[in-house]
Scaffold this motif. Structure first.
Motif, PDB file in Angstrom:
ATOM      1  N   ASP A  90     -14.657 -58.695 -34.781  1.00 16.35           N
ATOM      2  CA  ASP A  90     -14.599 -58.342 -33.350  1.00 16.35           C
ATOM      3  C   ASP A  90     -13.169 -58.459 -32.820  1.00 16.35           C
ATOM      4  OD1 ASP A  90     -17.298 -57.884 -33.392  1.00 16.35           O
ATOM      5  OD2 ASP A  90     -17.850 -59.799 -32.460  1.00 16.35           O
ATOM      6  N   THR A  91     -12.482 -59.513 -33.238  1.00 16.75           N
ATOM      7  CA  THR A  91     -11.093 -59.700 -32.795  1.00 16.75           C
ATOM      8  C   THR A  91     -10.227 -58.553 -33.320  1.00 16.75           C
ATOM      9  OG1 THR A  91     -11.475 -62.086 -32.894  1.00 16.75           O
ATOM     10  CG2 THR A  91      -9.187 -61.358 -32.709  1.00 16.75           C
ATOM     11  N   LYS A  92     -10.437 -58.206 -34.588  1.00 14.42           N
ATOM     12  CA  LYS A  92      -9.631 -57.130 -35.199  1.00 14.42           C
ATOM     13  C   LYS A  92      -9.844 -55.805 -34.488  1.00 14.42           C
ATOM     14  CE  LYS A  92      -8.496 -58.488 -39.877  1.00 14.42           C
ATOM     15  NZ  LYS A  92      -9.068 -58.756 -41.203  1.00 14.42           N
ATOM     16  N   ARG A  93     -11.083 -55.593 -34.055  1.00 12.57           N
ATOM     17  CA  ARG A  93     -11.382 -54.340 -33.361  1.00 12.57           C
ATOM     18  C   ARG A  93     -10.545 -54.240 -32.075  1.00 12.57           C
ATOM     19  NH1 ARG A  93     -16.793 -54.740 -32.491  1.00 12.57           N
ATOM     20  NH2 ARG A  93     -17.021 -54.869 -34.730  1.00 12.57           N
ATOM     21  N   VAL A  94     -10.438 -55.347 -31.369  1.00 10.46           N
ATOM     22  CA  VAL A  94      -9.614 -55.374 -30.156  1.00 10.46           C
ATOM     23  C   VAL A  94      -8.149 -55.092 -30.518  1.00 10.46           C
ATOM     24  CG1 VAL A  94      -8.754 -56.841 -28.286  1.00 10.46           C
ATOM     25  CG2 VAL A  94     -11.167 -56.953 -28.960  1.00 10.46           C
ATOM     26  N   LEU A  95      -7.701 -55.725 -31.591  1.00  9.87           N
ATOM     27  CA  LEU A  95      -6.302 -55.565 -31.986  1.00  9.87           C
ATOM     28  C   LEU A  95      -6.023 -54.122 -32.398  1.00  9.87           C
ATOM     29  CD1 LEU A  95      -5.582 -58.880 -33.927  1.00  9.87           C
ATOM     30  CD2 LEU A  95      -5.567 -58.409 -31.479  1.00  9.87           C
ATOM     31  N   ASP A  96      -6.946 -53.522 -33.170  1.00 11.29           N
ATOM     32  CA  ASP A  96      -6.763 -52.119 -33.578  1.00 11.29           C
ATOM     33  C   ASP A  96      -6.591 -51.238 -32.358  1.00 11.29           C
ATOM     34  OD1 ASP A  96      -6.783 -52.388 -36.301  1.00 11.29           O
ATOM     35  OD2 ASP A  96      -8.983 -52.260 -36.432  1.00 11.29           O
ATOM     36  N   GLU A  97      -7.447 -51.495 -31.362  1.00  6.81           N
ATOM     37  CA  GLU A  97      -7.409 -50.639 -30.175  1.00  6.81           C
ATOM     38  C   GLU A  97      -6.114 -50.836 -29.390  1.00  6.81           C
ATOM     39  OE1 GLU A  97     -10.876 -50.949 -27.646  1.00  6.81           O
ATOM     40  OE2 GLU A  97      -9.882 -49.830 -26.051  1.00  6.81           O
ATOM     41  N   PHE A  98      -5.678 -52.067 -29.271  1.00  6.19           N
ATOM     42  CA  PHE A  98      -4.493 -52.307 -28.442  1.00  6.19           C
ATOM     43  C   PHE A  98      -3.208 -52.008 -29.204  1.00  6.19           C
ATOM     44  CE2 PHE A  98      -1.012 -54.569 -26.485  1.00  6.19           C
ATOM     45  CZ  PHE A  98      -1.218 -54.361 -25.134  1.00  6.19           C
TER      46      PHE A  98
END
Ligand code: ASP
Ligand code: MG
Length: 448
Positions: free
Chosen positions: A71-79
């Motif tokens: 979940d954290t990585k998904r945020v990072l990918d997006e930002f």
């Protein structure tokens, strides 16, 4: 200097990180220091993982942590787009350590308090690393600082007490020079360290406390608490659609209101800043142009005698009647010892010559309390009640306020009345079903 603290929802996803970067950029001229909570509900998830590990289910704990990492990585990918891999690399060590710790706990089926703090603190450490990188990508000169080098506490793990003198010394050495150079320190809230270097935490919701401590330590001009609400309100907007944001409120008034809804924050955690005369401003990160609510040591009362009206349901009243109280000394002590023995805290109290009424909101041990009280007096317990409370700086000086209050709720049956010793608070008890109507009527009377 100013301190800007961002709560979990203000760093929870890519749009939140974008808002954070914009808010800090606007304040760049004021030499900000940034404090962040763990992203979203990370702390809850870490607790869940730990719970599974303690239960001996290492696989489930691992799964919970892996989902958190995804979940954290998904945020990072997006930002971060192309930079995401490098940011993920920066926090990979945190997740690796979490997994190793969970595996060890699953073997031992228990977790020492110190290890628990170390485990939970990863949430804020990750968040600080991510927020610092996010702002850097948007052109801000941020530096992630490990809070454990600055926020020194005792070793009361889970609820550590900060050493304010030491924090001030370290902030002077490590943070002030950064801001003086135009850099923006970014620290995780919630965590600290003993002088020996063991990780500690300040208790749930502790990031506000971190922000207040760092504000006090650096002599900041203001501590801003960026959250997802517009500020403190004249009433709960779900009860009173016309409720408004309060622009200024005193620390004492805010503390009186804390009992009625810790949703915004617990004012006592702001004490380090308030005591130094540093105002704390609650602001909405989704609405950065509105000024929010300022909490100050002293706040002159506004046009209305009342600052806010609150209510709390799920209350029980305990009426204790005995003629033995007549001219007796020590009866109240005996009475309250019963509550203390059953760890049931009493909130509101009224007395007459032969009776005492109290309210409690923790009903689980009420039966045992009742049984013991019945040895001393006639006891009547009534559940399903609510406290309605008016808070205002000058309630004690305003003639006619009591008259206005009780005229406004004329048609409602009032079961108990109390004015707090601070004279900033008038509370009364009603049936739960009458509480919303009472709050609406009072709001009409004092804020129309
Ligand atoms: N992340 C911690 C908690 O959820 C501290 C905080 O958010 O203030 O309790
Ligand atoms: Mg939180």
């Amino acid at each position: 200097m100013i301190v800007q603290k961002f709560g979990g929802t203000s760093v929870e996803d890519a749009p939140a990180l974008e808002r954070l970067a914009k808010i800090v950029a606007r304040s760049a001229g004021q030499r900000p220091l940034v404090v962040v909570s763990a992203m979203g509900d990370t702390t809850d998830v870490l607790l869940e993982a730990l719970g599974r590990a303690v239960a001996g289910d290492g696989a489930a704990a691992r799964e919970t942590l892996e989902k958190l990492e995804r979940d954290t990585k998904r945020v990072l990918d997006e930002f971060f787009g192309r930079e995401a891999t490098s940011v993920c690399g920066e926090i990979a060590g945190n997740f690796e350590e979490l997994r190793r710790m969970a595996a060890a706990v699953a073997v031992l089926k228990s977790v020492p308090a110190a290890s628990r703090d170390h485990f939970l603190a990863h949430g804020e450490r990750i968040s600080a690393a991510v927020a610092a990188r996010a702002m850097r990508l948007r052109g801000l000169p941020t530096v992630a600082v490990d809070s454990r080098r600055v926020v020194i506490t005792d070793d009361h793990f889970g609820r550590a007490l900060p050493d304010e003198a030491e924090i001030e010394k370290r902030a002077g050495e490590q943070l002030v020079p950064l801001t003086a150079r135009g850099e923006i320190p970014v620290l995780g809230g919630f965590l600290g360290s003993t002088p020996r270097g063991e990780t500690t935490t300040l208790g749930r919701g502790g990031s506000d406390w971190s922000a207040a401590l760092l504000g006090a330590a650096t002599g900041a001009a203001v501590v801003e608490i960026w959250t997802d609400v517009g500020g403190m309100m004249t009433a709960d907007p779900r009860v009173v659609p016309g409720a408004r944001v309060i622009d200024t409120i005193s620390f004492e008034e805010a503390s009186e209101l804390a009992y009625f809804g810790a949703r915004v924050l617990h004012p006592l955690t702001l004490a380090p800043a308030i005591e130094k005369g540093i105002p704390v401003r609650i602001r909405n990160s989704r609405d950065p142009d509105s000024p929010g609510t300022e909490i100050r040591r002293d706040a002159p009362s506004g046009p209305s005698a009342v600052r806010s009206i609150a209510s709390k349901c799920g209350i029980a009243t305990v009426d204790i009647v005995t003629s033995r109280m007549l001219m007796a000394t020590g009866f109240l002590k005996t009475l309250f010892e019963v509550f203390a023995r059953h760890e049931t805290s009493v909130d509101m109290i009224t007395t007459s010559e032969v009776s005492v009424s109290v309210t409690v909101d923790e009903l689980s041990r009420l039966d045992s309390v009742r049984r013991e009280l019945e040895q001393l007096a006639d006891v009547e317990v009534s559940e399903g009640r609510a406290i309605v409370c008016l808070v205002g700086q000058d309630l004690k000086f305003k003639a006619g306020v009591a008259g206005r209050i009780f005229r406004a709720v004329e048609g409602i049956n009032i079961l108990m009345i109390s004015q707090g010793a601070s004279r900033r608070n008038v509370s009364f008890v009603v049936d739960e079903k009458d509480a919303p109507g009472a709050v609406r009527a009072l709001h009409r009377e004092f804020f129309r």
